[in-house]
Design a protein around this motif. Structure first.
Motif, PDB file in Angstrom:
ATOM      1  N   ARG A 119       0.816  -1.214   0.000  1.00  0.00           N
ATOM      2  CA  ARG A 119       0.000   0.000   0.000  1.00  0.00           C
ATOM      3  C   ARG A 119       0.848   1.261   0.000  1.00  0.00           C
ATOM      4  NH1 ARG A 119      -2.451  -2.635  -2.139  1.00  0.00           N
ATOM      5  NH2 ARG A 119      -4.281  -3.846  -1.565  1.00  0.00           N
ATOM      6  N   GLU A 120       2.050   1.146   0.544  1.00  0.00           N
ATOM      7  CA  GLU A 120       2.911   2.325   0.625  1.00  0.00           C
ATOM      8  C   GLU A 120       4.366   1.863   0.614  1.00  0.00           C
ATOM      9  OE1 GLU A 120       1.563   5.324   3.396  1.00  0.00           O
ATOM     10  OE2 GLU A 120       3.624   5.751   3.988  1.00  0.00           O
ATOM     11  N   LYS A 121       5.190   2.710   0.004  1.00  0.00           N
ATOM     12  CA  LYS A 121       6.613   2.390  -0.033  1.00  0.00           C
ATOM     13  C   LYS A 121       7.401   3.692  -0.021  1.00  0.00           C
ATOM     14  CE  LYS A 121       9.404  -1.172  -2.137  1.00  0.00           C
ATOM     15  NZ  LYS A 121       9.418  -2.230  -3.154  1.00  0.00           N
ATOM     16  N   HIS A 122       8.562   3.649   0.627  1.00  0.00           N
ATOM     17  CA  HIS A 122       9.402   4.842   0.720  1.00  0.00           C
ATOM     18  C   HIS A 122      10.772   4.527   0.145  1.00  0.00           C
ATOM     19  CE1 HIS A 122       6.819   7.021   3.739  1.00  0.00           C
ATOM     20  NE2 HIS A 122       6.337   5.807   3.844  1.00  0.00           N
ATOM     21  N   SER A 123      11.369   5.555  -0.456  1.00  0.00           N
ATOM     22  CA  SER A 123      12.752   5.455  -0.882  1.00  0.00           C
ATOM     23  C   SER A 123      13.329   6.851  -0.865  1.00  0.00           C
ATOM     24  CB  SER A 123      12.853   4.846  -2.286  1.00  0.00           C
ATOM     25  OG  SER A 123      14.196   4.846  -2.729  1.00  0.00           O
ATOM     26  N   GLY A 124      14.131   7.145   0.144  1.00  0.00           N
ATOM     27  CA  GLY A 124      14.689   8.483   0.280  1.00  0.00           C
ATOM     28  C   GLY A 124      13.600   9.527   0.393  1.00  0.00           C
ATOM     29  N   ARG A 125      13.582  10.491  -0.534  1.00  0.00           N
ATOM     30  CA  ARG A 125      12.563  11.552  -0.507  1.00  0.00           C
ATOM     31  C   ARG A 125      11.298  11.152  -1.264  1.00  0.00           C
ATOM     32  NH1 ARG A 125      13.686  15.790  -3.325  1.00  0.00           N
ATOM     33  NH2 ARG A 125      15.431  14.897  -4.491  1.00  0.00           N
ATOM     34  N   LEU A 126      11.240   9.920  -1.723  1.00  0.00           N
ATOM     35  CA  LEU A 126      10.078   9.457  -2.489  1.00  0.00           C
ATOM     36  C   LEU A 126       9.156   8.635  -1.608  1.00  0.00           C
ATOM     37  CD1 LEU A 126      11.856   8.176  -5.733  1.00  0.00           C
ATOM     38  CD2 LEU A 126      10.994  10.467  -5.260  1.00  0.00           C
ATOM     39  N   ARG A 127       7.869   8.894  -1.794  1.00  0.00           N
ATOM     40  CA  ARG A 127       6.856   8.066  -1.142  1.00  0.00           C
ATOM     41  C   ARG A 127       5.814   7.711  -2.185  1.00  0.00           C
ATOM     42  NH1 ARG A 127       1.986  10.108   1.453  1.00  0.00           N
ATOM     43  NH2 ARG A 127       0.914   8.412   2.505  1.00  0.00           N
ATOM     44  N   VAL A 128       5.561   6.427  -2.323  1.00  0.00           N
ATOM     45  CA  VAL A 128       4.577   5.947  -3.283  1.00  0.00           C
ATOM     46  C   VAL A 128       3.456   5.255  -2.531  1.00  0.00           C
ATOM     47  CG1 VAL A 128       4.143   4.302  -5.139  1.00  0.00           C
ATOM     48  CG2 VAL A 128       6.198   5.674  -5.173  1.00  0.00           C
ATOM     49  N   THR A 129       2.239   5.522  -2.959  1.00  0.00           N
ATOM     50  CA  THR A 129       1.092   4.797  -2.423  1.00  0.00           C
ATOM     51  C   THR A 129       0.379   4.102  -3.568  1.00  0.00           C
ATOM     52  OG1 THR A 129      -0.377   6.702  -2.659  1.00  0.00           O
ATOM     53  CG2 THR A 129       0.778   6.461  -0.551  1.00  0.00           C
ATOM     54  N   LEU A 130      -0.311   3.035  -3.226  1.00  0.00           N
ATOM     55  CA  LEU A 130      -1.061   2.276  -4.211  1.00  0.00           C
ATOM     56  C   LEU A 130      -2.408   1.901  -3.616  1.00  0.00           C
ATOM     57  CD1 LEU A 130      -1.132   0.804  -6.983  1.00  0.00           C
ATOM     58  CD2 LEU A 130      -0.191  -1.191  -5.804  1.00  0.00           C
ATOM     59  N   ASP A 131      -3.459   2.211  -4.331  1.00  0.00           N
ATOM     60  CA  ASP A 131      -4.820   1.828  -3.929  1.00  0.00           C
ATOM     61  C   ASP A 131      -5.403   0.991  -5.062  1.00  0.00           C
ATOM     62  OD1 ASP A 131      -7.532   1.623  -3.313  1.00  0.00           O
ATOM     63  OD2 ASP A 131      -7.634   3.630  -2.457  1.00  0.00           O
ATOM     64  N   THR A 132      -5.341  -0.330  -4.903  1.00  0.00           N
ATOM     65  CA  THR A 132      -5.797  -1.202  -5.984  1.00  0.00           C
ATOM     66  C   THR A 132      -7.317  -1.178  -6.141  1.00  0.00           C
ATOM     67  OG1 THR A 132      -5.693  -3.056  -4.445  1.00  0.00           O
ATOM     68  CG2 THR A 132      -3.810  -2.743  -5.918  1.00  0.00           C
ATOM     69  N   SER A 133      -8.031  -0.802  -5.076  1.00  0.00           N
ATOM     70  CA  SER A 133      -9.495  -0.730  -5.205  1.00  0.00           C
ATOM     71  C   SER A 133      -9.894   0.448  -6.094  1.00  0.00           C
ATOM     72  CB  SER A 133     -10.147  -0.607  -3.831  1.00  0.00           C
ATOM     73  OG  SER A 133      -9.815   0.637  -3.224  1.00  0.00           O
ATOM     74  N   LYS A 134      -9.104   1.507  -6.051  1.00  0.00           N
ATOM     75  CA  LYS A 134      -9.361   2.672  -6.889  1.00  0.00           C
ATOM     76  C   LYS A 134      -8.499   2.674  -8.146  1.00  0.00           C
ATOM     77  CE  LYS A 134     -10.708   5.696  -3.057  1.00  0.00           C
ATOM     78  NZ  LYS A 134     -10.387   6.929  -2.293  1.00  0.00           N
ATOM     79  N   LYS A 135      -7.629   1.688  -8.249  1.00  0.00           N
ATOM     80  CA  LYS A 135      -6.706   1.593  -9.381  1.00  0.00           C
ATOM     81  C   LYS A 135      -5.969   2.923  -9.556  1.00  0.00           C
ATOM     82  CE  LYS A 135      -8.759  -2.129 -12.117  1.00  0.00           C
ATOM     83  NZ  LYS A 135      -9.606  -2.695 -11.077  1.00  0.00           N
ATOM     84  N   SER A 136      -5.314   3.313  -8.483  1.00  0.00           N
ATOM     85  CA  SER A 136      -4.585   4.576  -8.539  1.00  0.00           C
ATOM     86  C   SER A 136      -3.345   4.505  -7.665  1.00  0.00           C
ATOM     87  CB  SER A 136      -5.483   5.734  -8.101  1.00  0.00           C
ATOM     88  OG  SER A 136      -5.795   5.624  -6.732  1.00  0.00           O
ATOM     89  N   SER A 137      -2.393   5.361  -8.003  1.00  0.00           N
ATOM     90  CA  SER A 137      -1.142   5.455  -7.266  1.00  0.00           C
ATOM     91  C   SER A 137      -0.750   6.921  -7.203  1.00  0.00           C
ATOM     92  CB  SER A 137      -0.051   4.651  -7.974  1.00  0.00           C
ATOM     93  OG  SER A 137       1.220   4.857  -7.383  1.00  0.00           O
ATOM     94  N   SER A 138       0.019   7.250  -6.186  1.00  0.00           N
ATOM     95  CA  SER A 138       0.553   8.603  -6.118  1.00  0.00           C
ATOM     96  C   SER A 138       2.034   8.552  -5.797  1.00  0.00           C
ATOM     97  CB  SER A 138      -0.181   9.444  -5.066  1.00  0.00           C
ATOM     98  OG  SER A 138       0.091   8.950  -3.776  1.00  0.00           O
ATOM     99  N   LEU A 139       2.743   9.511  -6.339  1.00  0.00           N
ATOM    100  CA  LEU A 139       4.175   9.677  -6.062  1.00  0.00           C
ATOM    101  C   LEU A 139       4.361  11.020  -5.392  1.00  0.00           C
ATOM    102  CD1 LEU A 139       7.223   8.904  -6.433  1.00  0.00           C
ATOM    103  CD2 LEU A 139       7.118  10.142  -8.608  1.00  0.00           C
ATOM    104  N   LEU A 140       4.933  10.997  -4.206  1.00  0.00           N
ATOM    105  CA  LEU A 140       5.227  12.220  -3.466  1.00  0.00           C
ATOM    106  C   LEU A 140       6.734  12.404  -3.414  1.00  0.00           C
ATOM    107  CD1 LEU A 140       4.550  14.580  -1.452  1.00  0.00           C
ATOM    108  CD2 LEU A 140       4.674  12.863   0.363  1.00  0.00           C
ATOM    109  N   ILE A 141       7.186  13.566  -3.834  1.00  0.00           N
ATOM    110  CA  ILE A 141       8.594  13.935  -3.693  1.00  0.00           C
ATOM    111  C   ILE A 141       8.647  15.037  -2.642  1.00  0.00           C
ATOM    112  CG2 ILE A 141      10.659  14.821  -4.838  1.00  0.00           C
ATOM    113  CD1 ILE A 141       9.467  13.900  -7.496  1.00  0.00           C
TER     114      ILE A 141
END
Lengths: 115, 114
Positions: free
Chosen positions: B54-76
């Protein structure tokens, strides 16, 4: 950091000419790919290659296109008779296991301009 | 909408601010990946999130995934001028034998204003 190397970085060719785009994938990777990106558009899948044969190809990859791994290191894309609409950035990529669990490593691309 | 569409298409923010980009897709996926492309250059793999994450981090990046909504976000977070680039999401379909091609989105052009 291992890299995928593509040559040339830019090629200009006349319509109807044959071009060969070259790629050196990462040495221990087993799966190889070509993608292309027409200016301002999406990156599109062309073909995947494993065990010396094409494993999947898109509708774009018609009879004018071919791929080859002529030796243990190079992976080439040939366009037999180029058309104006073949002008695009062509990216080679490789993957260790093909399941995309680790992401692909892409090369820096070859910009092909057909005039 | 097509598989893999990002919004916004373009985003300009001040250096130091956070940048959020969104990606929507239509079909089932095995994983979703984000790539960066500097102008006229190659694609650089940033981060991969699997369909069961559902969520993953790498340095200044944060990614979320919502498979029920078929959407993802990338936060820098804490953006820098060097983050100026186009950002693409790419989806990998559920695994069949061998390899799965990536389907790329339309991209978000991020500009960081110094």
């Amino acid at each position: 950091e291992p890299e995928v190397t593509q040559t040339p970085s830019h090629q200009v060719t006349q319509m109807g000419q044959e071009v060969i785009l070259r790629c050196v994938p990462i040495s221990n990777h087993l799966y190889f790919y070509w993608y292309r990106q027409i200016l301002g558009q999406k990156v599109e899948f062309l073909v995947s290659f494993y065990n010396n044969e094409i494993s999947e190809k898109s509708e774009i990859f018609d009879d004018q296109f071919s791929v080859e791994r002529p030796d243990g290191s190079n992976f080439t894309l040939k366009i037999r008779s180029t058309k104006l609409e073949d002008s695009a950035m062509y990216f080679c990529a490789s993957s260790p296991d093909g399941t995309t669990n680790y992401g692909y490593t892409f090369g820096s691309g070859t910009r092909l301009t057909v005039v | 909408s097509q598989q893999g569409e990002e919004d916004p298409q373009a985003l300009s923010i001040q250096e130091g601010e956070n940048a959020t980009m969104n990606c929507s897709y239509k079909t089932s996926i095995n994983n979703l990946q984000w790539y960066r492309q500097n102008s006229g250059r190659g694609l650089v793999h940033l981060i991969l999130i699997r369909s069961n994450e559902r969520e993953k981090h790498s340095g200044r990046l944060r990614v979320t995934l919502d498979t029920s909504k078929k959407s993802s976000s990338l936060l820098i977070t804490a953006s820098r001028a060097a983050d100026t680039a186009s950002y693409f999401c790419a989806t990998a379909p559920p695994p069949n034998f061998g390899n799965e091609k990536l389907t790329f989105g339309t991209g978000t052009r991020l500009t960081i204003i110094p």
